[in-house]
Design a protein around this motif. Structure first.
Motif, PDB file in Angstrom:
ATOM      1  N   VAL A  55       0.793  -1.165   0.046  1.00 54.08           N
ATOM      2  CA  VAL A  55      -0.020  -0.093  -0.075  1.00 54.08           C
ATOM      3  C   VAL A  55       0.908   1.084   0.042  1.00 54.08           C
ATOM      4  CG1 VAL A  55      -1.638   1.193   1.198  1.00 54.08           C
ATOM      5  CG2 VAL A  55      -1.892  -1.320   1.261  1.00 54.08           C
ATOM      6  N   TYR A  56       0.373   2.316  -0.894  1.00 58.27           N
ATOM      7  CA  TYR A  56       1.290   3.468  -0.986  1.00 58.27           C
ATOM      8  C   TYR A  56       0.147   4.650  -0.723  1.00 58.27           C
ATOM      9  CZ  TYR A  56       4.314   0.370  -3.177  1.00 58.27           C
ATOM     10  OH  TYR A  56       5.337  -0.896  -3.258  1.00 58.27           O
ATOM     11  N   TYR A  57       0.819   5.593  -0.102  1.00 59.26           N
ATOM     12  CA  TYR A  57       0.139   6.814   0.101  1.00 59.26           C
ATOM     13  C   TYR A  57       0.318   7.931  -0.778  1.00 59.26           C
ATOM     14  CZ  TYR A  57      -1.132  11.451   2.179  1.00 59.26           C
ATOM     15  OH  TYR A  57      -1.714  12.743   2.534  1.00 59.26           O
ATOM     16  N   ASP A  58       1.794   8.138  -0.953  1.00 55.56           N
ATOM     17  CA  ASP A  58       2.505   8.688  -2.110  1.00 55.56           C
ATOM     18  C   ASP A  58       2.297   8.419  -3.711  1.00 55.56           C
ATOM     19  OD1 ASP A  58       3.963  11.374  -2.491  1.00 55.56           O
ATOM     20  OD2 ASP A  58       5.198   9.621  -3.486  1.00 55.56           O
ATOM     21  N   GLU A  59       1.435   9.329  -4.396  1.00 61.49           N
ATOM     22  CA  GLU A  59       1.624   8.622  -5.765  1.00 61.49           C
ATOM     23  C   GLU A  59       2.638   8.674  -6.757  1.00 61.49           C
ATOM     24  OE1 GLU A  59      -0.162  11.194  -9.422  1.00 61.49           O
ATOM     25  OE2 GLU A  59      -2.026  10.428  -8.135  1.00 61.49           O
ATOM     26  N   ASP A  60       3.644   9.421  -6.324  1.00 64.11           N
ATOM     27  CA  ASP A  60       4.962   9.146  -7.020  1.00 64.11           C
ATOM     28  C   ASP A  60       5.510   7.852  -6.560  1.00 64.11           C
ATOM     29  OD1 ASP A  60       4.715  11.513  -8.459  1.00 64.11           O
ATOM     30  OD2 ASP A  60       5.740  12.590  -6.828  1.00 64.11           O
ATOM     31  N   ASN A  61       5.619   7.453  -5.414  1.00 59.86           N
ATOM     32  CA  ASN A  61       6.175   6.295  -4.723  1.00 59.86           C
ATOM     33  C   ASN A  61       5.582   5.167  -5.529  1.00 59.86           C
ATOM     34  OD1 ASN A  61       8.142   7.498  -3.438  1.00 59.86           O
ATOM     35  ND2 ASN A  61       7.178   7.480  -1.511  1.00 59.86           N
ATOM     36  N   LEU A  88      -0.639   7.163 -15.174  1.00 62.69           N
ATOM     37  CA  LEU A  88       0.578   7.475 -14.200  1.00 62.69           C
ATOM     38  C   LEU A  88       1.667   6.963 -14.605  1.00 62.69           C
ATOM     39  CD1 LEU A  88      -0.940   7.117 -10.587  1.00 62.69           C
ATOM     40  CD2 LEU A  88      -0.977   9.223 -11.563  1.00 62.69           C
ATOM     41  N   ILE A  89       1.632   5.944 -15.491  1.00 61.12           N
ATOM     42  CA  ILE A  89       2.736   4.982 -15.814  1.00 61.12           C
ATOM     43  C   ILE A  89       3.563   5.712 -16.846  1.00 61.12           C
ATOM     44  CG2 ILE A  89       3.526   2.876 -16.610  1.00 61.12           C
ATOM     45  CD1 ILE A  89       1.208   1.490 -15.507  1.00 61.12           C
ATOM     46  N   ASP A  90       4.703   6.021 -16.627  1.00 64.04           N
ATOM     47  CA  ASP A  90       5.767   6.493 -17.831  1.00 64.04           C
ATOM     48  C   ASP A  90       6.456   5.371 -18.423  1.00 64.04           C
ATOM     49  OD1 ASP A  90       7.853   7.858 -19.421  1.00 64.04           O
ATOM     50  OD2 ASP A  90       8.545   9.023 -17.868  1.00 64.04           O
ATOM     51  N   TRP A  91       5.587   4.903 -19.466  1.00 65.32           N
ATOM     52  CA  TRP A  91       6.105   3.831 -20.460  1.00 65.32           C
ATOM     53  C   TRP A  91       7.274   4.034 -21.093  1.00 65.32           C
ATOM     54  CZ3 TRP A  91       3.663  -0.524 -19.411  1.00 65.32           C
ATOM     55  CH2 TRP A  91       2.321  -0.428 -19.081  1.00 65.32           C
ATOM     56  N   GLU A  92       7.515   5.304 -21.520  1.00 64.75           N
ATOM     57  CA  GLU A  92       8.648   5.614 -22.085  1.00 64.75           C
ATOM     58  C   GLU A  92       9.926   5.167 -21.254  1.00 64.75           C
ATOM     59  OE1 GLU A  92      11.176   9.191 -24.706  1.00 64.75           O
ATOM     60  OE2 GLU A  92       9.127   9.412 -23.874  1.00 64.75           O
ATOM     61  N   GLU A  93       9.964   5.567 -19.878  1.00 64.14           N
ATOM     62  CA  GLU A  93      10.988   5.422 -18.996  1.00 64.14           C
ATOM     63  C   GLU A  93      11.327   3.818 -18.714  1.00 64.14           C
ATOM     64  OE1 GLU A  93      11.451   5.881 -14.379  1.00 64.14           O
ATOM     65  OE2 GLU A  93      10.603   7.948 -15.245  1.00 64.14           O
ATOM     66  N   ILE A  94       9.884   2.868 -18.653  1.00 62.20           N
ATOM     67  CA  ILE A  94      10.442   1.685 -18.576  1.00 62.20           C
ATOM     68  C   ILE A  94      11.042   1.043 -19.972  1.00 62.20           C
ATOM     69  CG2 ILE A  94       9.057  -0.572 -18.381  1.00 62.20           C
ATOM     70  CD1 ILE A  94       6.762   1.020 -16.881  1.00 62.20           C
ATOM     71  N   TYR A  95      10.544   1.702 -21.086  1.00 59.11           N
ATOM     72  CA  TYR A  95      10.952   1.229 -22.397  1.00 59.11           C
ATOM     73  C   TYR A  95      12.604   1.415 -22.218  1.00 59.11           C
ATOM     74  CZ  TYR A  95      11.887   1.289 -27.310  1.00 59.11           C
ATOM     75  OH  TYR A  95      12.355   0.950 -28.767  1.00 59.11           O
TER      76      TYR A  95
END
Length: 102
Positions: A55-61, A88-95
């Motif tokens: 569980v996460y409270y912070d969206e960035d984490n 929210l997902i940065d697909w380019e970063e994962i790529y």
């Protein structure tokens, strides 16, 4: 370039946004607390929800943990209860992290 499509193909990951039966490995969603806070979770169907681990409270984490999970755990089906989370997902970063070459 469709980074999302490339990442999903490279990692053999399937995304579902509607559960109409069938199997999935991970569920991702949000829940609201009684005092109005939004919590995010990433949970394996094989393990009970552990607040300290899932569980996460912070969206960035949360986004960082979700992207890391997608990068490391290949061949899974992930059920997103809230389609907005996909934004929210940065697909380019994962790529880039996976060093996918096309």
């Amino acid at each position: 370039m469709d980074y999302k499509k490339e990442v999903l193909e490279h990692t053999s990951t399937e995304i579902k946004t509607n559960w109409i039966g069938g199997m999935y490995d991970i569920e991702v969603g949000t829940s609201n607390t009684s005092d109005g806070y939004t919590l995010y979770y990433i949970q394996s169907i094989n393990h009970p929800l552990d607040i300290q681990e899932h569980v996460y409270y912070d969206e960035d984490n949360f986004r960082e943990a979700l992207q890391k999970h997608i990068s490391l755990e290949w061949g899974e089906t992930i059920l997103f209860w809230d389609e907005d989370i996909l934004e929210l997902i940065d697909w380019e970063e994962i790529y880039d992290e996976l060093h996918i070459k096309r």
